[in-house]
Design a protein around this motif. Structure first.
Motif, PDB file in Angstrom:
ATOM      1  N   UNK A  63       0.824  -1.214   0.000  1.00  0.00           N
ATOM      2  CA  UNK A  63       0.000   0.000   0.000  1.00  0.00           C
ATOM      3  C   UNK A  63       0.856   1.261   0.000  1.00  0.00           C
ATOM      4  N   UNK A  64       2.064   1.164   0.561  1.00  0.00           N
ATOM      5  CA  UNK A  64       2.967   2.319   0.606  1.00  0.00           C
ATOM      6  C   UNK A  64       3.717   2.513  -0.710  1.00  0.00           C
ATOM      7  N   UNK A  65       3.486   1.629  -1.682  1.00  0.00           N
ATOM      8  CA  UNK A  65       4.074   1.824  -3.013  1.00  0.00           C
ATOM      9  C   UNK A  65       5.375   1.106  -3.258  1.00  0.00           C
ATOM     10  N   UNK A  66       5.597  -0.039  -2.612  1.00  0.00           N
ATOM     11  CA  UNK A  66       6.820  -0.803  -2.874  1.00  0.00           C
ATOM     12  C   UNK A  66       6.965  -1.008  -4.380  1.00  0.00           C
ATOM     13  N   UNK A  67       8.054  -0.525  -4.975  1.00  0.00           N
ATOM     14  CA  UNK A  67       8.189  -0.592  -6.437  1.00  0.00           C
ATOM     15  C   UNK A  67       8.063  -1.989  -7.026  1.00  0.00           C
ATOM     16  N   UNK A  68       8.500  -3.019  -6.294  1.00  0.00           N
ATOM     17  CA  UNK A  68       8.402  -4.375  -6.859  1.00  0.00           C
ATOM     18  C   UNK A  68       6.946  -4.776  -7.093  1.00  0.00           C
ATOM     19  N   UNK A  69       6.015  -4.175  -6.331  1.00  0.00           N
ATOM     20  CA  UNK A  69       4.611  -4.572  -6.411  1.00  0.00           C
ATOM     21  C   UNK A  69       3.813  -3.787  -7.445  1.00  0.00           C
ATOM     22  N   UNK A  70       4.402  -2.761  -7.997  1.00  0.00           N
ATOM     23  CA  UNK A  70       3.693  -1.930  -8.968  1.00  0.00           C
ATOM     24  C   UNK A  70       3.686  -2.605 -10.334  1.00  0.00           C
ATOM     25  N   UNK A  71       2.652  -2.383 -11.128  1.00  0.00           N
ATOM     26  CA  UNK A  71       2.627  -2.980 -12.467  1.00  0.00           C
ATOM     27  C   UNK A  71       3.821  -2.493 -13.289  1.00  0.00           C
ATOM     28  N   UNK A  72       4.378  -3.410 -14.062  1.00  0.00           N
ATOM     29  CA  UNK A  72       5.486  -3.023 -14.944  1.00  0.00           C
ATOM     30  C   UNK A  72       4.958  -2.061 -15.998  1.00  0.00           C
ATOM     31  N   UNK A  73       5.759  -1.108 -16.345  1.00  0.00           N
ATOM     32  CA  UNK A  73       5.367  -0.175 -17.399  1.00  0.00           C
ATOM     33  C   UNK A  73       5.320  -0.897 -18.742  1.00  0.00           C
ATOM     34  N   UNK A  74       4.292  -0.653 -19.449  1.00  0.00           N
ATOM     35  CA  UNK A  74       4.142  -1.250 -20.777  1.00  0.00           C
ATOM     36  C   UNK A  74       4.679  -0.234 -21.790  1.00  0.00           C
ATOM     37  N   UNK A  75       5.543  -0.676 -22.704  1.00  0.00           N
ATOM     38  CA  UNK A  75       6.056   0.270 -23.694  1.00  0.00           C
ATOM     39  C   UNK A  75       4.925   0.881 -24.529  1.00  0.00           C
ATOM     40  N   UNK A  76       5.089   2.134 -24.853  1.00  0.00           N
ATOM     41  CA  UNK A  76       4.094   2.827 -25.683  1.00  0.00           C
ATOM     42  C   UNK A  76       4.097   2.231 -27.084  1.00  0.00           C
ATOM     43  N   UNK A  77       2.932   2.094 -27.702  1.00  0.00           N
ATOM     44  CA  UNK A  77       2.900   1.556 -29.066  1.00  0.00           C
ATOM     45  C   UNK A  77       3.593   2.514 -30.034  1.00  0.00           C
ATOM     46  N   UNK A  78       4.152   1.956 -31.069  1.00  0.00           N
ATOM     47  CA  UNK A  78       4.846   2.765 -32.081  1.00  0.00           C
ATOM     48  C   UNK A  78       3.878   3.404 -33.032  1.00  0.00           C
TER      49      UNK A  78
END
Length: 190
Positions: A175-190
């Protein structure tokens, strides 16, 4: 680290660290530097020793103020090596001074230590794993082998494993935002 979730609660030193700090994201430069310095100095010793000496480290290293420590010279090295309140190891003292200078430089290159960590969560399109972090830390800092780097990053929520999922603190770190628990960033479409 499941054993820590069993043994730390109620302990006068481990309990507060486990419940309030371990696995929680930190942003303040002195807090990040303290954690790195303590992890480096813990090598070969118990974490309880580090928690007992924590105030001694805080006094000896000017409250973990990066600019002050980065400016330390030979007089400060001699003082630190004579200070029974900390770990008196020349390689660890030299690493602390060097790493303070590196962290100071991260302000210019990335906006600070926290921003540098955030910028390296991803390795291309995938979340950086422990091996990738270790390689990065070895290129960037001194005295940062696999265990030191892994514990440092786990203690700050950049790597999972600080708490078992059934530990009451686990959900608080997420809940405090541990980076490992956040969704991985999805690359922007080209």
């Amino acid at each position: 680290m499941s054993g820590y979730c069993d043994s730390a609660p109620g302990h006068p030193l481990h309990g507060p660290y486990h419940d309030e700090e371990y696995g929680f994201l930190q942003r303040d430069e002195p807090v990040l530097f303290e954690r790195l310095l303590l992890e480096i100095n813990q090598a070969g010793l118990s974490w309880e020793t580090m928690l007992r000496k924590r105030e001694g480290f805080r006094r000896a290293y000017d409250g973990f103020e990066v600019d002050k420590v980065a400016a330390y010279g030979e007089t400060d090295r001699t003082r630190l090596l004579a200070d029974a309140g900390i770990i008196r190891n020349r390689l660890k003292v030299d690493a602390a001074i060097h790493n303070a200078g590196v962290i100071r430089g991260l302000r210019d290159s990335h906006g600070g230590f926290a921003a540098w960590l955030d910028a390296h969560v991803m390795d291309g399109d995938t979340r950086r794993d422990k091996a990738g972090w270790v390689k990065l830390f070895k290129r960037t800092f001194r005295f940062t082998g696999g265990e030191i780097t892994g514990e440092f990053l786990m203690s700050l929520g950049y790597l999972p494993g600080a708490h078992r999922e059934d530990c009451p603190v686990f959900e608080r770190t997420v809940a405090a935002g541990a980076p490992w628990s956040l969704p991985a960033r999805v690359p922007a479409p080209l």
